[in-house]
Design a protein around this motif. Structure first.
Motif, PDB file in Angstrom:
ATOM      1  N   PRO A   1     -12.630   5.260  12.728  1.00 50.34           N
ATOM      2  CA  PRO A   1     -13.273   6.585  12.609  1.00 50.34           C
ATOM      3  C   PRO A   1     -13.329   7.360  13.918  1.00 50.34           C
ATOM      4  CG  PRO A   1     -14.906   4.835  12.543  1.00 50.34           C
ATOM      5  CD  PRO A   1     -13.581   4.157  12.491  1.00 50.34           C
ATOM      6  N   ASP A   2     -13.324   6.660  15.067  1.00 48.43           N
ATOM      7  CA  ASP A   2     -13.475   7.340  16.351  1.00 48.43           C
ATOM      8  C   ASP A   2     -12.184   7.400  17.156  1.00 48.43           C
ATOM      9  OD1 ASP A   2     -16.207   7.584  15.793  1.00 48.43           O
ATOM     10  OD2 ASP A   2     -16.609   5.582  16.611  1.00 48.43           O
ATOM     11  N   ASP A   3     -11.127   6.815  16.656  1.00 50.51           N
ATOM     12  CA  ASP A   3      -9.855   6.775  17.384  1.00 50.51           C
ATOM     13  C   ASP A   3      -8.917   7.821  16.789  1.00 50.51           C
ATOM     14  OD1 ASP A   3      -7.658   6.216  18.881  1.00 50.51           O
ATOM     15  OD2 ASP A   3      -7.536   4.090  18.343  1.00 50.51           O
ATOM     16  N   ARG A   4      -8.788   8.954  17.448  1.00 45.69           N
ATOM     17  CA  ARG A   4      -7.924  10.020  16.939  1.00 45.69           C
ATOM     18  C   ARG A   4      -6.452   9.677  17.060  1.00 45.69           C
ATOM     19  NH1 ARG A   4     -10.177  13.340  13.696  1.00 45.69           N
ATOM     20  NH2 ARG A   4      -8.526  14.840  14.195  1.00 45.69           N
ATOM     21  N   ALA A   5      -6.123   8.701  17.894  1.00 43.65           N
ATOM     22  CA  ALA A   5      -4.724   8.294  18.020  1.00 43.65           C
ATOM     23  C   ALA A   5      -4.237   7.550  16.781  1.00 43.65           C
ATOM     24  CB  ALA A   5      -4.535   7.424  19.267  1.00 43.65           C
ATOM     25  N   MET A   6      -5.162   6.954  16.018  1.00 43.54           N
ATOM     26  CA  MET A   6      -4.791   6.226  14.799  1.00 43.54           C
ATOM     27  C   MET A   6      -4.905   7.159  13.597  1.00 43.54           C
ATOM     28  SD  MET A   6      -3.957   3.212  15.840  1.00 43.54           S
ATOM     29  CE  MET A   6      -4.037   2.145  14.405  1.00 43.54           C
ATOM     30  N   ARG A   7      -4.101   8.194  13.620  1.00 40.34           N
ATOM     31  CA  ARG A   7      -4.040   9.149  12.523  1.00 40.34           C
ATOM     32  C   ARG A   7      -2.573   9.461  12.230  1.00 40.34           C
ATOM     33  NH1 ARG A   7      -8.567   7.919  12.630  1.00 40.34           N
ATOM     34  NH2 ARG A   7     -10.473   9.182  12.603  1.00 40.34           N
ATOM     35  N   ILE A   8      -2.234   9.512  10.960  1.00 41.14           N
ATOM     36  CA  ILE A   8      -0.877   9.898  10.567  1.00 41.14           C
ATOM     37  C   ILE A   8      -0.931  10.346   9.117  1.00 41.14           C
ATOM     38  CG2 ILE A   8      -0.159   7.600   9.779  1.00 41.14           C
ATOM     39  CD1 ILE A   8       2.619   8.232  10.958  1.00 41.14           C
ATOM     40  N   SER A   9      -0.139  11.326   8.775  1.00 41.77           N
ATOM     41  CA  SER A   9      -0.094  11.815   7.403  1.00 41.77           C
ATOM     42  C   SER A   9       0.865  10.962   6.574  1.00 41.77           C
ATOM     43  CB  SER A   9       0.359  13.277   7.372  1.00 41.77           C
ATOM     44  OG  SER A   9       1.713  13.392   7.787  1.00 41.77           O
ATOM     45  N   HIS A  10       0.669  10.974   5.264  1.00 45.48           N
ATOM     46  CA  HIS A  10       1.560  10.197   4.402  1.00 45.48           C
ATOM     47  C   HIS A  10       2.977  10.758   4.421  1.00 45.48           C
ATOM     48  CE1 HIS A  10       0.111  13.475   1.776  1.00 45.48           C
ATOM     49  NE2 HIS A  10       1.269  13.371   1.171  1.00 45.48           N
ATOM     50  N   GLU A  11       3.123  12.077   4.629  1.00 46.02           N
ATOM     51  CA  GLU A  11       4.466  12.665   4.696  1.00 46.02           C
ATOM     52  C   GLU A  11       5.219  12.151   5.921  1.00 46.02           C
ATOM     53  OE1 GLU A  11       7.854  14.716   3.887  1.00 46.02           O
ATOM     54  OE2 GLU A  11       6.139  14.339   2.576  1.00 46.02           O
ATOM     55  N   ALA A  12       4.525  11.965   7.045  1.00 51.75           N
ATOM     56  CA  ALA A  12       5.175  11.426   8.239  1.00 51.75           C
ATOM     57  C   ALA A  12       5.660  10.000   8.001  1.00 51.75           C
ATOM     58  CB  ALA A  12       4.218  11.477   9.420  1.00 51.75           C
TER      59      ALA A  12
ATOM     60  N   TRP B   1       0.851  -1.176   0.000  1.00 49.56           N
ATOM     61  CA  TRP B   1       0.000   0.000   0.000  1.00 49.56           C
ATOM     62  C   TRP B   1       0.892   1.232   0.000  1.00 49.56           C
ATOM     63  CZ3 TRP B   1      -4.897  -0.268   3.554  1.00 49.56           C
ATOM     64  CH2 TRP B   1      -5.651  -1.405   3.213  1.00 49.56           C
ATOM     65  N   SER B   2       0.476   2.262  -0.685  1.00 47.42           N
ATOM     66  CA  SER B   2       1.239   3.506  -0.657  1.00 47.42           C
ATOM     67  C   SER B   2       0.981   4.229   0.668  1.00 47.42           C
ATOM     68  CB  SER B   2       0.825   4.402  -1.823  1.00 47.42           C
ATOM     69  OG  SER B   2      -0.490   4.891  -1.633  1.00 47.42           O
ATOM     70  N   PRO B   3       1.913   5.089   1.117  1.00 47.86           N
ATOM     71  CA  PRO B   3       1.662   5.843   2.351  1.00 47.86           C
ATOM     72  C   PRO B   3       0.372   6.646   2.324  1.00 47.86           C
ATOM     73  CG  PRO B   3       3.972   5.960   1.792  1.00 47.86           C
ATOM     74  CD  PRO B   3       3.288   5.259   0.642  1.00 47.86           C
ATOM     75  N   GLN B   4      -0.005   7.173   1.170  1.00 51.83           N
ATOM     76  CA  GLN B   4      -1.257   7.922   1.103  1.00 51.83           C
ATOM     77  C   GLN B   4      -2.464   7.001   1.280  1.00 51.83           C
ATOM     78  OE1 GLN B   4      -1.993  10.076  -2.533  1.00 51.83           O
ATOM     79  NE2 GLN B   4      -3.193  11.619  -1.477  1.00 51.83           N
ATOM     80  N   GLN B   5      -2.411   5.807   0.707  1.00 54.69           N
ATOM     81  CA  GLN B   5      -3.499   4.866   0.901  1.00 54.69           C
ATOM     82  C   GLN B   5      -3.622   4.471   2.369  1.00 54.69           C
ATOM     83  OE1 GLN B   5      -2.124   1.915  -1.850  1.00 54.69           O
ATOM     84  NE2 GLN B   5      -3.516   2.557  -3.476  1.00 54.69           N
ATOM     85  N   ILE B   6      -2.499   4.270   3.030  1.00 52.28           N
ATOM     86  CA  ILE B   6      -2.521   3.916   4.445  1.00 52.28           C
ATOM     87  C   ILE B   6      -3.120   5.052   5.268  1.00 52.28           C
ATOM     88  CG2 ILE B   6      -1.074   3.372   6.440  1.00 52.28           C
ATOM     89  CD1 ILE B   6       0.868   2.027   4.508  1.00 52.28           C
TER      90      ILE B   6
END
Length: 466
Positions: A217-228, A203-208
């Motif tokens: 959808p409700d877990d804000r801890a499971m968020r990261i940008s593709h640049e990171a 998977w590409s980082p953007q897809q991830i």
């Protein structure tokens, strides 16, 4: 108290050695990355800022090919409340001349406490003496100003596991059994496009990054940008993702490539005066025959056939490009000819042999893509009189007739076959078959008949004018 070292009496706590000072300051590194952004190589950028080529290569490699956020063009310069390197040079000079702390402070227009703190914190302590040098003090100050922030993938194991599984997860068959694929060792650099690549989910980082919002959808801890994710892969010292996972990306690059550098790569032979925008207007409306379009169709084992198509009449000519002696065996000579048969000199000679069999009336121009096989276009113009023009990058529609003809030729030369197995006679026979096929765009004339009519019209026009 009298027997203690001066560095101890200066109330500086003992610390482990930070190593030797760097070879350049922050300003030098900022100029280095500005030159990289302009498209220069790491060696040229290093020479431009006055450091060795090896140092420039190390900076580029450690940063993953992209400038750190603190050294990018958008980063803010240090605040004026901090001492600059020029001020530290003045402090070192005046201290060597014997001036006191308050005298130095008055000369610089700074508080005496600022100078005293500078001498205590950033002076060298070799041999137990406080020796103030501007370069060492600047190095100490820049090192103390760093505020390393732990990567999100380091502090959140669940997020790291999610990202790593989709970057390098095993390919699984429909029955649930894993498929290993080819064994590809990690070499620390980009794997060639025709070499085996590691099989993974890939998977590409953007897809991830985008999929995380749907899966959690409700877990804000499971968020990261593709640049990171990209920075965790490419930047050494982040400690989040294994760097060999870059082999699972579609590009397979071990380092990122600045956009300015990739935009100008491999096109040094395409000057502004030979771009398609400079081509005569009569070539666009196909009213005057003689403006040819050319390309290569590739086959198995780096084999190729050259194609020349005249857009007005659809007349097609094929270039025989046999492999050269020594192809596929032994060690290839460095900077030697392209043994596959479609190097610049081979293509130039093939076009010259083929196009000069036609009258000059239908030899006006040739439009090609920006491939390396046309680096000899200046010599080709001298030998044949053809004005050579190049299409814009990623614009095959600018050679629409040639692209359509290449599709017709795949009926005779399918993809994945060895095109070098066909002789010059075979190519002539296929070209004759295409040129004898009636075309709707020619009112059901054949390309051979349309070219013959164009030549007769040209000869009649010359005779009438004379």
């Amino acid at each position: 108290m009298a027997g203690r070292r001066r560095s101890d009496r200066a109330l500086r706590a003992k610390s482990s050695s930070p190593g030797c000072p760097g070879v350049a300051r922050r300003e030098d590194r900022r100029r280095f990355w500005a030159l990289i952004a302009a498209g220069q190589s790491s060696w040229d950028a290093a020479i431009g800022v006055g450091v060795s080529e090896a140092v420039g290569s190390r900076w580029f490699r450690e940063a993953g090919g992209m400038p750190p956020s603190t050294l990018g063009r958008s980063s803010k310069p240090p605040s004026g409340r901090y001492l600059s390197f020029a001020e530290r040079e003045e402090i070192a000079l005046w201290r060597a001349q014997g001036h006191g702390v308050r005298d130095v402070a008055r000369r610089l227009g700074r508080a005496a406490s600022t100078i005293s703190r500078e001498l205590r914190r950033n002076a060298a302590t070799r041999n137990g003496e406080l020796e103030y040098r501007a370069t060492t003090a600047q190095w100490h100050a820049e090192r103390a100003a760093r505020r390393p922030k732990p990567a999100k993938l380091v502090t959140r194991p669940a997020l790291r596991a999610y990202v790593q599984d989709r970057l390098a997860g095993a390919v699984v068959a429909p029955d649930g059994v894993g498929v290993a694929g080819p064994a590809v060792p990690w070499k620390g650099r980009r794997h060639g496009p025709r070499q085996p690549r590691r099989w993974a989910k890939a998977w590409s980082p953007q897809q991830i990054s985008r999929r995380l919002r749907l899966d959690y959808p409700d877990d804000r801890a499971m968020r990261i940008s593709h640049e990171a994710i990209y920075q965790s892969l490419y930047v050494q010292g982040r400690g989040a993702l294994r760097r060999e996972l870059t082999a699972c990306l579609r590009t397979g690059r071990a380092l990122r490539v600045p956009r300015a550098r990739s935009g100008g790569r491999g096109k040094s032979h395409v000057a502004p005066e030979v771009k398609i925008s400079e081509r005569p207007a009569e070539a666009d409306d196909r009213a005057v025959p003689g403006h040819w379009e050319g390309d290569l169709i590739l086959g198995l084992g780096s084999s190729a056939i050259g194609t020349l198509v005249e857009p007005t009449t659809r007349f097609t000519m094929l270039l025989h490009l046999p492999r050269m002696p020594g192809h596929g065996g032994g060690v290839r000579a460095k900077n030697g000819p392209a043994l596959a048969g479609h190097g610049a000199e081979a293509v130039r000679d093939a076009i010259t042999r083929t196009i000069t069999t036609l009258p000059e009336a239908v030899r006006r121009s040739l439009t090609w893509d920006q491939g390396a096989e046309m680096t000899e276009h200046l010599r080709l113009r001298i030998d044949t009189g053809l004005h050579v023009y190049f299409c814009d990058p990623h614009s095959p529609w600018q050679r629409g007739t040639n692209e359509n003809t290449n599709g017709l030729l795949r009926q005779y030369f399918p993809k994945g076959t060895d095109l070098a197995a066909h002789s010059a006679g075979d190519l002539a026979a296929v070209a004759a078959a295409l040129n004898a096929r009636p075309r709707k765009t020619l009112n059901w004339l054949t390309p051979a008949e349309a070219l013959d009519a164009a030549l007769r019209s040209a000869q009649t026009g010359v005779a009438t004018t004379s």
